[in-house]
Design a protein around this motif. Structure first.
Motif, PDB file in Angstrom:
ATOM      1  N   VAL A  43      -1.246  22.651   8.999  1.00 23.84           N
ATOM      2  CA  VAL A  43      -1.853  22.516   7.309  1.00 23.84           C
ATOM      3  C   VAL A  43      -2.745  24.094   7.069  1.00 23.84           C
ATOM      4  O   VAL A  43      -2.599  25.016   8.322  1.00 23.84           O
ATOM      5  CB  VAL A  43      -2.853  21.686   7.981  1.00 23.84           C
ATOM      6  N   ARG A  44      -3.529  24.724   6.668  1.00 25.13           N
ATOM      7  CA  ARG A  44      -4.261  25.277   6.543  1.00 25.13           C
ATOM      8  C   ARG A  44      -5.619  24.863   6.956  1.00 25.13           C
ATOM      9  O   ARG A  44      -6.277  24.010   6.682  1.00 25.13           O
ATOM     10  CB  ARG A  44      -4.696  26.155   5.340  1.00 25.13           C
ATOM     11  N   SER A  67      -7.543  22.024  12.981  1.00 22.82           N
ATOM     12  CA  SER A  67      -5.738  22.829  12.529  1.00 22.82           C
ATOM     13  C   SER A  67      -5.334  23.083  13.818  1.00 22.82           C
ATOM     14  O   SER A  67      -4.484  22.925  14.677  1.00 22.82           O
ATOM     15  CB  SER A  67      -5.717  23.566  12.376  1.00 22.82           C
ATOM     16  N   THR A  73     -10.339  22.055   6.058  1.00 22.12           N
ATOM     17  CA  THR A  73      -8.287  21.434   5.956  1.00 22.12           C
ATOM     18  C   THR A  73      -7.964  21.350   5.402  1.00 22.12           C
ATOM     19  O   THR A  73      -8.046  20.394   4.408  1.00 22.12           O
ATOM     20  CB  THR A  73      -8.316  20.922   7.446  1.00 22.12           C
ATOM     21  N   ARG A  74      -6.380  22.013   4.856  1.00 22.79           N
ATOM     22  CA  ARG A  74      -6.069  21.360   3.734  1.00 22.79           C
ATOM     23  C   ARG A  74      -4.927  20.836   3.332  1.00 22.79           C
ATOM     24  O   ARG A  74      -3.620  21.843   4.786  1.00 22.79           O
ATOM     25  CB  ARG A  74      -6.189  22.788   2.690  1.00 22.79           C
ATOM     26  N   ALA A  75      -4.085  20.503   3.470  1.00 22.98           N
ATOM     27  CA  ALA A  75      -3.235  19.740   3.421  1.00 22.98           C
ATOM     28  C   ALA A  75      -2.057  19.662   2.115  1.00 22.98           C
ATOM     29  O   ALA A  75      -3.008  19.012   1.196  1.00 22.98           O
ATOM     30  CB  ALA A  75      -2.841  18.054   3.862  1.00 22.98           C
ATOM     31  N   SER A  76      -1.134  20.538   2.107  1.00 22.93           N
ATOM     32  CA  SER A  76      -0.446  20.591   0.907  1.00 22.93           C
ATOM     33  C   SER A  76       0.777  20.512   0.815  1.00 22.93           C
ATOM     34  O   SER A  76       1.639  20.377   1.582  1.00 22.93           O
ATOM     35  CB  SER A  76      -0.648  22.393  -0.130  1.00 22.93           C
ATOM     36  N   LEU A 110      -2.244  18.671  -2.946  1.00 27.17           N
ATOM     37  CA  LEU A 110      -3.010  19.284  -1.766  1.00 27.17           C
ATOM     38  C   LEU A 110      -4.685  18.631  -1.788  1.00 27.17           C
ATOM     39  O   LEU A 110      -4.933  17.524  -3.056  1.00 27.17           O
ATOM     40  CB  LEU A 110      -3.503  20.723  -1.979  1.00 27.17           C
ATOM     41  N   LEU A 142       0.128  13.180  10.010  1.00 31.63           N
ATOM     42  CA  LEU A 142      -0.871  13.781   9.656  1.00 31.63           C
ATOM     43  C   LEU A 142      -1.945  13.550  10.190  1.00 31.63           C
ATOM     44  O   LEU A 142      -3.448  13.141  10.998  1.00 31.63           O
ATOM     45  CB  LEU A 142      -1.185  14.020   8.181  1.00 31.63           C
ATOM     46  N   LEU A 174       2.806  21.366   5.991  1.00 28.96           N
ATOM     47  CA  LEU A 174       2.146  20.383   4.991  1.00 28.96           C
ATOM     48  C   LEU A 174       0.892  22.044   4.828  1.00 28.96           C
ATOM     49  O   LEU A 174      -0.112  21.719   4.100  1.00 28.96           O
ATOM     50  CB  LEU A 174       1.115  19.170   5.409  1.00 28.96           C
ATOM     51  N   ASP A 175       1.471  23.345   4.665  1.00 30.57           N
ATOM     52  CA  ASP A 175       1.037  24.249   4.591  1.00 30.57           C
ATOM     53  C   ASP A 175       1.367  24.658   3.065  1.00 30.57           C
ATOM     54  O   ASP A 175       1.525  26.385   3.295  1.00 30.57           O
ATOM     55  CB  ASP A 175       0.516  25.354   5.047  1.00 30.57           C
TER      56      ASP A 175
END
Length: 424
Positions: A376-377, A366, A396-399, A352, A412, A44-45
């Motif tokens: 994730v990022r 993360s 925290t970023r899920a894309s 995202l 997630l 998911l990044d």
């Protein structure tokens, strides 16, 4: 829900990405090898880098195994074949974003280089004291830092369109900032932190009304939705291949032909010259004027293959799938009082979701998610000033992309539950 219920055939698509069959999690000491206790990868990044399908890898292998040669330099057959393939890649990019032709497509190594090319090849000559560059508060460092530093060199000023509490641009503030002194408006199309989809066509109209240009950062939009430079009336647009199934080291700058014609080169060397004497030089035609030296030939061919792959799916379906996942993720994460999500509602954003879990630092979260094989990022996502405005040192970023599923978003959420228990 079954994979076949998505706008695209996710099950078939996933077969083209061998890496999605990996198991990961926990500490990794050797690349490609994880600990024994691992789980299937949940990747998911994608806003940082998408995965690469076999078809793209095969196109690069075909080049290296079949006709590896330099372009525009040889009469022999391999060089001719490589030159044709490289030039056709420009044609393919032009068609993909609605440009008039290859003359308007300059290959760069990424969006950042494209931004710097315009800043220095155009801005260094055109900006001076009293001139204004208008950005937004959600700009990626590739735009913000580039124009900020150029303004210091030229004496121009940089102003920022405000972002409201919902993560959208204050368009009234934009109207006030984009005045007769404005020479460039540089705006991210889809925010890599907020997920906001900015009205770049409206901003283009504002810029053009005062005689300014607009540069659209398409790093997060071109890979995920139909983008036509004519429809949005962009003067410049840039994007990176590695965010749209392509290889790293290749990006593209679109520029209206008459603007590129008037610009001086950014780099000098071989392949971009027409005539050289000991006293002076003249430049090759577009786009080669801006592609000095041996270019990223294999990567350009790989980008061609990536665009073919996306077009076979249909960019409208790519967008529909990504928006479906973003809304699902937003809704699932919104169920928890201790999760703060940044940006617009789930039904009005790109693919995202950036968030924070209580007082847990994004890096710590993360790391725990990685133990659950969820990639994730974590960090400021190259938007430090925006994070300062949000009052968050990081997020925290899920894309999401074409091969992701609701089940992976459920994974997630489950991993976040595990982290919540650990930090309780």
């Amino acid at each position: 829900m079954e994979l076949q219920s998505y706008p695209i055939d996710v099950a078939a698509i996933r077969e083209d990405f061998p890496v999605l069959g990996r198991k990961v999690g926990g500490d990794v000491s050797t690349p490609g090898e994880g600990p024994e206790d691992t789980e299937p990868l949940v990747y998911l990044d994608n806003a940082a880098t998408s995965q690469t399908p076999k078809q793209v890898v095969d196109s690069i292998v075909d080049y290296y195994y079949g006709y590896n040669a330099n372009v525009h330099r040889g009469i022999h057959q391999l060089s001719q074949e490589a030159s044709v393939a490289y030039e056709e890649a420009h044609d393919r990019v032009a068609d993909f974003i609605g440009a008039e032709g290859r003359e308007e497509i300059v290959f760069t190594k990424n969006t950042t280089e494209a931004m710097n090319l315009v800043a220095y090849a155009w801005g260094l000559n055109e900006l001076g004291p009293g001139d204004r560059v208008v950005l937004t508060e959600m700009e990626h460092h590739a735009s913000l830092v580039t124009w900020q530093q150029l303004a210091k060199k030229t004496g121009a000023e940089v102003k920022y369109i405000r972002v409201d509490d919902e993560g959208r641009l204050d368009m009234e503030h934009a109207k006030a900032l984009i005045d007769e002194s404005t020479k460039m408006v540089s705006v991210v199309h889809v925010s890599n932190t907020l997920g906001t989809v900015n009205p770049v066509d409206e901003l283009a109209d504002m810029a053009h009304e005062v005689g300014a240009y607009i540069f659209v950062d398409g790093a997060q939009s071109v890979p995920t939705r139909p983008v036509d430079v004519g429809d949005i009336d962009a003067d410049f647009l840039a994007f990176s291949g590695h965010k749209m199934l392509g290889p790293t080291g290749i990006g593209a700058l679109y520029g209206k032909e008459h603007i590129l014609e008037a610009m001086e080169p950014y780099l000098y060397g071989g392949d971009m010259i027409r005539k050289v004497t000991y006293e002076d030089a003249t430049w090759e035609d577009l786009p080669w004027k801006f592609e000095a030296g041996t270019p990223n030939i294999a990567q350009g061919i790989g980008l061609h293959a990536a665009i073919d792959y996306l077009d076979d799916i249909g960019m409208d379906k790519v967008q529909a799938h990504e928006e479906l996942l973003a809304e699902y993720a937003y809704d699932q994460l919104s169920e928890f009082d201790d999760i703060e999500i940044y940006g617009p509602p789930g039904d009005d954003r790109g693919g995202l979701v950036a968030f924070n879990l209580g007082s847990v630092h994004a890096h710590d979260l993360s790391s725990i998610l990685n133990d659950y094989a969820v990639a994730v990022r974590a960090g400021d996502h190259c938007t430090q000033p925006l994070h300062d405005k949000l009052g968050a040192p990081a997020s925290t970023r899920a894309s999401f992309y074409i091969y992701n599923t609701r089940e992976e978003i459920d994974a997630l959420v489950e991993a976040i539950d595990g982290a919540r228990e650990l930090f309780a």
